[in-house]
Design a protein around this motif. Structure first.
Motif, PDB file in Angstrom:
ATOM      1  N   ALA A 103       5.464 -60.065  13.243  1.00  6.42           N
ATOM      2  CA  ALA A 103       6.451 -59.000  13.409  1.00  6.42           C
ATOM      3  C   ALA A 103       6.788 -58.802  14.881  1.00  6.42           C
ATOM      4  CB  ALA A 103       5.933 -57.703  12.795  1.00  6.42           C
ATOM      5  N   GLY A 104       5.759 -58.838  15.737  1.00  7.83           N
ATOM      6  CA  GLY A 104       5.972 -58.649  17.173  1.00  7.83           C
ATOM      7  C   GLY A 104       6.854 -59.749  17.742  1.00  7.83           C
ATOM      8  N   ALA A 105       6.561 -60.997  17.358  1.00  4.92           N
ATOM      9  CA  ALA A 105       7.327 -62.131  17.875  1.00  4.92           C
ATOM     10  C   ALA A 105       8.780 -62.039  17.411  1.00  4.92           C
ATOM     11  CB  ALA A 105       6.694 -63.439  17.403  1.00  4.92           C
ATOM     12  N   PHE A 106       8.963 -61.613  16.177  1.00  2.00           N
ATOM     13  CA  PHE A 106      10.323 -61.505  15.632  1.00  2.00           C
ATOM     14  C   PHE A 106      11.123 -60.441  16.393  1.00  2.00           C
ATOM     15  CE2 PHE A 106      13.084 -60.349  11.780  1.00  2.00           C
ATOM     16  CZ  PHE A 106      13.990 -61.360  12.060  1.00  2.00           C
ATOM     17  N   ALA A 107      10.452 -59.326  16.714  1.00  2.00           N
ATOM     18  CA  ALA A 107      11.123 -58.254  17.461  1.00  2.00           C
ATOM     19  C   ALA A 107      11.544 -58.755  18.835  1.00  2.00           C
ATOM     20  CB  ALA A 107      10.196 -57.048  17.596  1.00  2.00           C
ATOM     21  N   VAL A 108      10.652 -59.504  19.490  1.00  2.00           N
ATOM     22  CA  VAL A 108      10.978 -60.043  20.816  1.00  2.00           C
ATOM     23  C   VAL A 108      12.146 -61.024  20.697  1.00  2.00           C
ATOM     24  CG1 VAL A 108      10.108 -61.496  22.693  1.00  2.00           C
ATOM     25  CG2 VAL A 108       8.651 -59.712  21.717  1.00  2.00           C
ATOM     26  N   ALA A 138      17.266 -63.161  21.945  1.00  2.00           N
ATOM     27  CA  ALA A 138      18.350 -64.060  21.550  1.00  2.00           C
ATOM     28  C   ALA A 138      19.668 -63.292  21.504  1.00  2.00           C
ATOM     29  CB  ALA A 138      18.035 -64.687  20.193  1.00  2.00           C
ATOM     30  N   SER A 139      20.072 -62.803  22.664  1.00  2.00           N
ATOM     31  CA  SER A 139      21.206 -61.873  22.676  1.00  2.00           C
ATOM     32  C   SER A 139      22.516 -62.576  22.339  1.00  2.00           C
ATOM     33  CB  SER A 139      21.297 -61.168  24.025  1.00  2.00           C
ATOM     34  OG  SER A 139      21.331 -62.145  25.038  1.00  2.00           O
ATOM     35  N   ASP A 140      22.559 -63.920  22.503  1.00  2.00           N
ATOM     36  CA  ASP A 140      23.801 -64.613  22.153  1.00  2.00           C
ATOM     37  C   ASP A 140      24.039 -64.585  20.633  1.00  2.00           C
ATOM     38  OD1 ASP A 140      21.449 -66.033  22.194  1.00  2.00           O
ATOM     39  OD2 ASP A 140      22.443 -67.985  22.281  1.00  2.00           O
ATOM     40  N   ILE A 141      22.971 -64.467  19.867  1.00  2.00           N
ATOM     41  CA  ILE A 141      23.138 -64.385  18.410  1.00  2.00           C
ATOM     42  C   ILE A 141      23.097 -62.932  17.939  1.00  2.00           C
ATOM     43  CG2 ILE A 141      22.278 -65.220  16.160  1.00  2.00           C
ATOM     44  CD1 ILE A 141      20.575 -67.260  17.758  1.00  2.00           C
ATOM     45  N   THR A 142      22.107 -62.195  18.447  1.00  2.00           N
ATOM     46  CA  THR A 142      21.837 -60.862  17.889  1.00  2.00           C
ATOM     47  C   THR A 142      22.459 -59.740  18.710  1.00  2.00           C
ATOM     48  OG1 THR A 142      19.830 -60.588  19.175  1.00  2.00           O
ATOM     49  CG2 THR A 142      19.600 -61.653  17.028  1.00  2.00           C
ATOM     50  N   ASN A 143      23.065 -60.113  19.837  1.00  2.00           N
ATOM     51  CA  ASN A 143      23.615 -59.103  20.746  1.00  2.00           C
ATOM     52  C   ASN A 143      22.522 -58.269  21.402  1.00  2.00           C
ATOM     53  OD1 ASN A 143      25.993 -58.473  21.901  1.00  2.00           O
ATOM     54  ND2 ASN A 143      26.637 -56.958  20.373  1.00  2.00           N
ATOM     55  N   GLY A 144      21.274 -58.768  21.346  1.00  2.00           N
ATOM     56  CA  GLY A 144      20.138 -58.120  22.014  1.00  2.00           C
ATOM     57  C   GLY A 144      20.010 -56.653  21.686  1.00  2.00           C
TER      58      GLY A 144
END
Lengths: 248, 313
Positions: B120-125, B130-136
């Motif tokens: 879960a922690g790694a996924f949150a990071v 990955a702001s190019d995909i998720t918009n950070g």
């Protein structure tokens, strides 16, 4: 249908150079109760585990009725009709007694009518647990929990029931309660039982035949009444040996 | 409670959703109820996994977040309708859950909580980085199921989803799977020795509960319309665990009671600010653990043993 168990020259070793059982012979007649007693470390529990398939058998033969089972794994032996009730507490504590019983026949669940019949029969078997079938198994007394484990071991209609120290850690009152029920089970003459027990007098009182083990080998054996008659001498013999009965 | 009552509960939720949508609730109350369904789905499915199957996974909120971001991806990039994502994402997240189940098969004791916590922690990071995909941390925006601010549709949908959850839960607990899950929880080795297929039961438990978490995430995304990595904070996971534990872990209606208690507290103390809400809820969780060790529902059912003894599995 229950079967006789015949053990010939059974050897069990957890490590290659340390043999716990060094050639044990035993015969348990069909539908009889055979008790196995002996000093600490004599190999009593190891014998049951060897028969159940959870300890490594390195030699000898185990015949259940006409079938040789020493080469089968533990699951296959359950299929062959061996039911093992371990010394440690093993009820599913948060499930009801009935749910515990249902799991006892899980390997034959396809036969639904049979399973329901067996659950009803085994739930009815022991007076001490009969009124508590809907209760959580973990809420029962230690003795009642052990009876649930034994009843659960019987649901699968085993040909051979292995009871490893069913009263270990129980208070004297509970020991009597468990043995009262084991005596009733024996009187029903419905299953062959091998019983390992530290409470020697209780075991002798219910057994048909008794084997005494010491240092991983047969010490003596005989009908329960005869062994009871010379119990003092047998126990003195254990004491006179150096330390315990542990094989070295 | 009898089996019949258990089967009436889903109907009750569907009816309540319909009824409330017709009354015309104040927006703040409607919001509270709709997001409570999100938490009910999460706490309820986590209760099935941890309380009934004994698998303490802390990746549950991660699975819901995956469901939410997956929904956003399908809607924004794939051009799908939000309705379709409510069907697709549970199935997709179930596969993720199956992967976690494979991990759970190989670990014992404290290892599963640790590994799932790390997941879960790694996924949150990842979501933040990955702001190019998720918009950070700026987050993603997606359109609502129906344009505008009308919440009545979501009240109906929430009622249906809550009802659906209780149908699945009844099917699991009263069926073969529930029996086997509880056997594994109580004594895995003995269950294995009795011929219980540990592999199939664990994978099934992980996949079904993950599907519910995925559904919760998709519902959240379609309702809130804004997603940010903060959705996957460990505080949120703590909320979900607290709801199950305060209500009664391993009890059929434990999480429901927990959600009602915690969401009510949140509603009444919201004036103090979000951070104080967490402090107050932590305090209450502590009191519950100290005085109602099996949760509120266990305490109440002991007061009324006849009526509620079978609330438990």
């Amino acid at each position: 249908m229950s079967e006789a168990i015949t053990i010939k020259g059974l050897r069990v070793a957890y490590e290659s150079d340390i043999e716990i059982l060094r050639g044990v012979d035993m015969l348990g007649g069909a539908n009889t109760l055979t008790a196995i007693i002996g000093p600490n470390g004599a190999g009593k529990s190891t014998l049951l585990k060897g028969v159940a398939g959870v300890a490594p058998v390195t030699g000898g033969e185990i015949h259940l009725g006409g079938q040789r089972i020493e080469a089968l794994n533990a699951a296959q032996r359950v299929g062959a009709g061996v039911s093992f009730v371990p010394q440690e507490a093993s009820v599913f504590g948060q499930m009801t007694v009935l749910e515990n019983l249902r799991l006892g026949g899980w390997h034959r669940r396809k036969d639904k009518a049979w399973l329901e019949r067996r659950i009803a029969f085994c739930g009815d078997l022991f007076h001490s647990i009969k009124p508590h079938l809907e209760r959580r198994a973990g809420d029962l007394s230690g003795g009642q929990q052990k009876l649930v484990e034994i009843a659960r071991g019987l649901v699968g209609e085993p040909r051979l029931l292995l009871l490893d120290e069913p009263t270990a850690g129980l208070s004297p009152v509970m020991v009597r309660e468990v043995y009262r029920e084991i005596a009733r089970l024996k009187e029903s003459r419905s299953v062959t039982v091998l019983l390992v027990e530290q409470n020697v007098r209780e075991a002798l009182a219910v057994a048909d035949h008794v084997y005494v083990l010491a240092m991983g080998q047969n010490d003596t054996d005989g009908p329960a009444a005869e062994i009871a008659g010379r119990l003092d001498g047998i126990v003195r013999n254990w004491m006179s040996r150096e330390g315990s009965g542990m094989a070295s | 409670m009898t089996k019949l009552t258990h089967h009436l509960v889903p109907l009750l939720f569907v009816a309540a959703g319909l009824g409330l949508s017709l009354i015309g609730l104040r927006p703040v109350v409607a919001d509270l109820l709709i997001l409570s369904v999100y938490y009910l789905l999460l706490a309820g499915s986590w209760n099935l996994l941890a309380g009934f199957a004994g698998q303490y996974s802390f990746a549950h909120i991660g699975l819901a977040t995956a469901g939410a971001y997956g929904t956003a991806a399908l809607v924004i990039a794939g051009g799908l309708s939000g309705w379709a994502t409510l069907v697709i994402m549970p199935l997709a997240v179930a596969l993720l859950g199956g992967g976690l189940g494979l991990v759970a098969l190989r670990v014992r004791g404290v290892q599963l909580p640790l590994i799932t916590f790390a997941f879960a922690g790694a996924f949150a990071v990842f979501l933040a980085a990955a702001s190019d995909i998720t918009n950070g941390s700026m987050g993603l925006q997606l359109p609502k199921l129906v344009p505008g601010f009308d919440r009545s549709l979501y009240l109906v949908l929430g009622g249906i989803l809550a009802g659906l959850f209780f149908i699945v839960q009844n099917w699991m607990i009263d069926g073969k799977l529930g029996l086997l899950m509880q056997a594994i929880r109580d004594n895995e080795d003995i269950a294995h020795g009795m011929g219980v297929g540990i592999f199939r039961v664990k994978i099934a438990a992980f996949m079904i509960t993950a599907a519910i978490a995925g559904l919760a995430g998709s519902f959240y995304a379609n309702y809130v319309g804004v997603l940010a990595p903060s959705m996957l904070s460990m505080g949120e996971m703590g909320y979900v665990v607290a709801m199950a534990v305060i209500g009664g872990l391993g009890y059929r209606y434990g999480p429901l009671i927990g959600v009602v208690i915690i969401r009510s507290i949140e509603y009444f103390v919201r004036g103090f600010g979000a951070e104080y809400t967490l402090v107050i809820i932590t305090g209450i969780a502590l009191l519950v653990v100290l005085f109602f060790r099996e949760g509120v529902i266990a305490y109440v059912s002991r007061l009324m043993p006849r009526q509620t003894a079978r609330w438990r599995s």
